[in-house]
Design a protein around this motif. Structure first.
Motif, PDB file in Angstrom:
ATOM      1  N   ALA A  90       2.367  -7.782   7.832  1.00  0.00           N
ATOM      2  CA  ALA A  90       3.720  -7.202   7.796  1.00  0.00           C
ATOM      3  C   ALA A  90       3.737  -5.869   7.059  1.00  0.00           C
ATOM      4  N   ALA A  91       2.736  -5.617   6.242  1.00  0.00           N
ATOM      5  CA  ALA A  91       2.693  -4.368   5.470  1.00  0.00           C
ATOM      6  C   ALA A  91       2.642  -3.145   6.370  1.00  0.00           C
ATOM      7  N   ARG A  92       2.103  -3.305   7.565  1.00  0.00           N
ATOM      8  CA  ARG A  92       2.012  -2.167   8.484  1.00  0.00           C
ATOM      9  C   ARG A  92       3.372  -1.702   8.971  1.00  0.00           C
ATOM     10  N   ARG A  93       4.377  -2.564   8.864  1.00  0.00           N
ATOM     11  CA  ARG A  93       5.704  -2.204   9.349  1.00  0.00           C
ATOM     12  C   ARG A  93       6.524  -1.447   8.302  1.00  0.00           C
ATOM     13  N   LEU A  94       6.020  -1.369   7.073  1.00  0.00           N
ATOM     14  CA  LEU A  94       6.688  -0.614   6.016  1.00  0.00           C
ATOM     15  C   LEU A  94       6.250   0.846   6.072  1.00  0.00           C
ATOM     16  N   HIS A  95       7.000   1.699   5.417  1.00  0.00           N
ATOM     17  CA  HIS A  95       6.635   3.116   5.306  1.00  0.00           C
ATOM     18  C   HIS A  95       6.005   3.306   3.923  1.00  0.00           C
ATOM     19  N   TRP A  96       4.714   3.580   3.887  1.00  0.00           N
ATOM     20  CA  TRP A  96       3.958   3.712   2.631  1.00  0.00           C
ATOM     21  C   TRP A  96       3.816   5.179   2.265  1.00  0.00           C
ATOM     22  N   VAL A  97       4.063   5.497   0.989  1.00  0.00           N
ATOM     23  CA  VAL A  97       3.967   6.870   0.497  1.00  0.00           C
ATOM     24  C   VAL A  97       3.121   6.866  -0.773  1.00  0.00           C
ATOM     25  N   ASP A  98       2.009   7.578  -0.744  1.00  0.00           N
ATOM     26  CA  ASP A  98       1.105   7.704  -1.888  1.00  0.00           C
ATOM     27  C   ASP A  98       1.644   8.783  -2.818  1.00  0.00           C
ATOM     28  N   ILE A  99       2.025   8.391  -4.030  1.00  0.00           N
ATOM     29  CA  ILE A  99       2.632   9.360  -4.956  1.00  0.00           C
ATOM     30  C   ILE A  99       1.606  10.346  -5.502  1.00  0.00           C
ATOM     31  N   TRP A 100       0.327  10.048  -5.395  1.00  0.00           N
ATOM     32  CA  TRP A 100      -0.692  10.982  -5.869  1.00  0.00           C
ATOM     33  C   TRP A 100      -0.968  12.077  -4.851  1.00  0.00           C
ATOM     34  N   SER A 101      -0.584  11.868  -3.611  1.00  0.00           N
ATOM     35  CA  SER A 101      -0.827  12.914  -2.616  1.00  0.00           C
ATOM     36  C   SER A 101       0.449  13.660  -2.241  1.00  0.00           C
ATOM     37  N   ASP A 102       1.584  13.269  -2.812  1.00  0.00           N
ATOM     38  CA  ASP A 102       2.853  13.913  -2.482  1.00  0.00           C
ATOM     39  C   ASP A 102       3.691  14.088  -3.754  1.00  0.00           C
ATOM     40  N   PRO A 103       3.760  15.311  -4.290  1.00  0.00           N
ATOM     41  CA  PRO A 103       4.541  15.542  -5.515  1.00  0.00           C
ATOM     42  C   PRO A 103       6.019  15.173  -5.361  1.00  0.00           C
ATOM     43  N   GLU A 104       6.567  15.346  -4.170  1.00  0.00           N
ATOM     44  CA  GLU A 104       7.963  14.973  -3.935  1.00  0.00           C
ATOM     45  C   GLU A 104       8.150  13.459  -4.093  1.00  0.00           C
ATOM     46  N   ALA A 105       7.178  12.688  -3.644  1.00  0.00           N
ATOM     47  CA  ALA A 105       7.235  11.233  -3.783  1.00  0.00           C
ATOM     48  C   ALA A 105       7.157  10.834  -5.257  1.00  0.00           C
ATOM     49  N   ALA A 106       6.291  11.495  -6.006  1.00  0.00           N
ATOM     50  CA  ALA A 106       6.200  11.205  -7.438  1.00  0.00           C
ATOM     51  C   ALA A 106       7.528  11.498  -8.130  1.00  0.00           C
ATOM     52  N   ALA A 107       8.204  12.555  -7.707  1.00  0.00           N
ATOM     53  CA  ALA A 107       9.509  12.893  -8.289  1.00  0.00           C
ATOM     54  C   ALA A 107      10.548  11.826  -7.954  1.00  0.00           C
ATOM     55  N   VAL A 108      10.500  11.288  -6.739  1.00  0.00           N
ATOM     56  CA  VAL A 108      11.425  10.216  -6.351  1.00  0.00           C
ATOM     57  C   VAL A 108      11.209   8.998  -7.241  1.00  0.00           C
ATOM     58  N   VAL A 109       9.953   8.644  -7.474  1.00  0.00           N
ATOM     59  CA  VAL A 109       9.632   7.478  -8.302  1.00  0.00           C
ATOM     60  C   VAL A 109      10.056   7.710  -9.753  1.00  0.00           C
ATOM     61  N   ARG A 110       9.797   8.901 -10.275  1.00  0.00           N
ATOM     62  CA  ARG A 110      10.226   9.199 -11.657  1.00  0.00           C
ATOM     63  C   ARG A 110      11.738   9.134 -11.790  1.00  0.00           C
ATOM     64  N   ALA A 111      12.462   9.627 -10.795  1.00  0.00           N
ATOM     65  CA  ALA A 111      13.930   9.583 -10.845  1.00  0.00           C
ATOM     66  C   ALA A 111      14.440   8.148 -10.824  1.00  0.00           C
ATOM     67  N   ALA A 112      13.732   7.266 -10.154  1.00  0.00           N
ATOM     68  CA  ALA A 112      14.164   5.874 -10.054  1.00  0.00           C
ATOM     69  C   ALA A 112      13.754   5.039 -11.265  1.00  0.00           C
ATOM     70  N   ASN A 113      12.782   5.511 -12.047  1.00  0.00           N
ATOM     71  CA  ASN A 113      12.218   4.706 -13.130  1.00  0.00           C
ATOM     72  C   ASN A 113      12.256   5.401 -14.486  1.00  0.00           C
ATOM     73  N   ASP A 114      13.336   6.061 -14.791  1.00  0.00           N
ATOM     74  CA  ASP A 114      13.529   6.701 -16.097  1.00  0.00           C
ATOM     75  C   ASP A 114      12.394   7.634 -16.493  1.00  0.00           C
ATOM     76  N   GLY A 115      11.883   8.390 -15.529  1.00  0.00           N
ATOM     77  CA  GLY A 115      10.839   9.368 -15.804  1.00  0.00           C
ATOM     78  C   GLY A 115       9.423   8.836 -15.705  1.00  0.00           C
ATOM     79  N   ASN A 116       9.265   7.552 -15.437  1.00  0.00           N
ATOM     80  CA  ASN A 116       7.930   6.956 -15.330  1.00  0.00           C
ATOM     81  C   ASN A 116       7.511   6.855 -13.870  1.00  0.00           C
ATOM     82  N   GLU A 117       6.222   6.962 -13.629  1.00  0.00           N
ATOM     83  CA  GLU A 117       5.701   6.807 -12.274  1.00  0.00           C
ATOM     84  C   GLU A 117       5.278   5.357 -12.056  1.00  0.00           C
ATOM     85  N   THR A 118       6.222   4.453 -12.181  1.00  0.00           N
ATOM     86  CA  THR A 118       5.961   3.026 -12.040  1.00  0.00           C
ATOM     87  C   THR A 118       5.953   2.650 -10.564  1.00  0.00           C
ATOM     88  N   VAL A 119       4.841   2.087 -10.126  1.00  0.00           N
ATOM     89  CA  VAL A 119       4.694   1.675  -8.735  1.00  0.00           C
ATOM     90  C   VAL A 119       4.234   0.223  -8.689  1.00  0.00           C
TER      91      VAL A 119
END
Length: 145
Positions: A90-119
């Protein structure tokens, strides 16, 4: 890009070193066993185990179109690995984003987790969920399709 491969490469290098030492001392069976063990650990921590990563903008666009969750992850994260393995096919049906290869993705994660890159951070209908239970994610996926 190389940052994603540091842990798997270190595991292979350590395995080769241990196996070489054991083979040199005459324990060929143990050398093969250790080499296989370290190679398996490297494979489990490699980006190859995960579905192809998208950019954050593309994943958000696709999620808006099909309603499937977006999973922000990074290589070497044991919680991401747990989520990936427990979701199975079922994992193939999700949209996976690697935060180490996309700075915009890392920013989304930090905004959602009080500045932390928690995944893993899973975004469902625009709401982020940090390290959710894999069964819950599977349920969200089934309700999206």
């Amino acid at each position: 890009m190389m940052r994603r491969w540091i842990l798997p490469l270190l595991l292979v290098l350590c395995g080769a070193t241990v196996a070489g030492g054991l083979a040199f001392s005459g324990s060929r069976g143990a050398a093969v066993l250790y080499l296989l063990l370290f190679a398996g650990l490297a494979a489990m921590n490699s980006p190859l185990l995960f579905p192809k990563s998208l950019g954050a903008a593309e994943a958000q666009r696709r999620s808006a179109a099909d309603g499937r969750p977006v999973v922000y992850w990074r290589p070497g994260c044991r919680y991401c690995l747990r989520l990936r393995l427990r979701l199975g096919r079922a994992a193939r049906r999700l949209h996976w984003v690697d935060i180490w290869s996309d700075p915009e993705a890392a920013a989304v994660v930090r905004a959602a987790n009080d500045g932390n890159e928690t995944v893993p951070t899973v975004v469902v209908n625009g709401r982020p969920h940090t390290n959710p239970d894999p069964a819950w994610v599977r349920g969200q996926l089934s309700s999206a399709t």
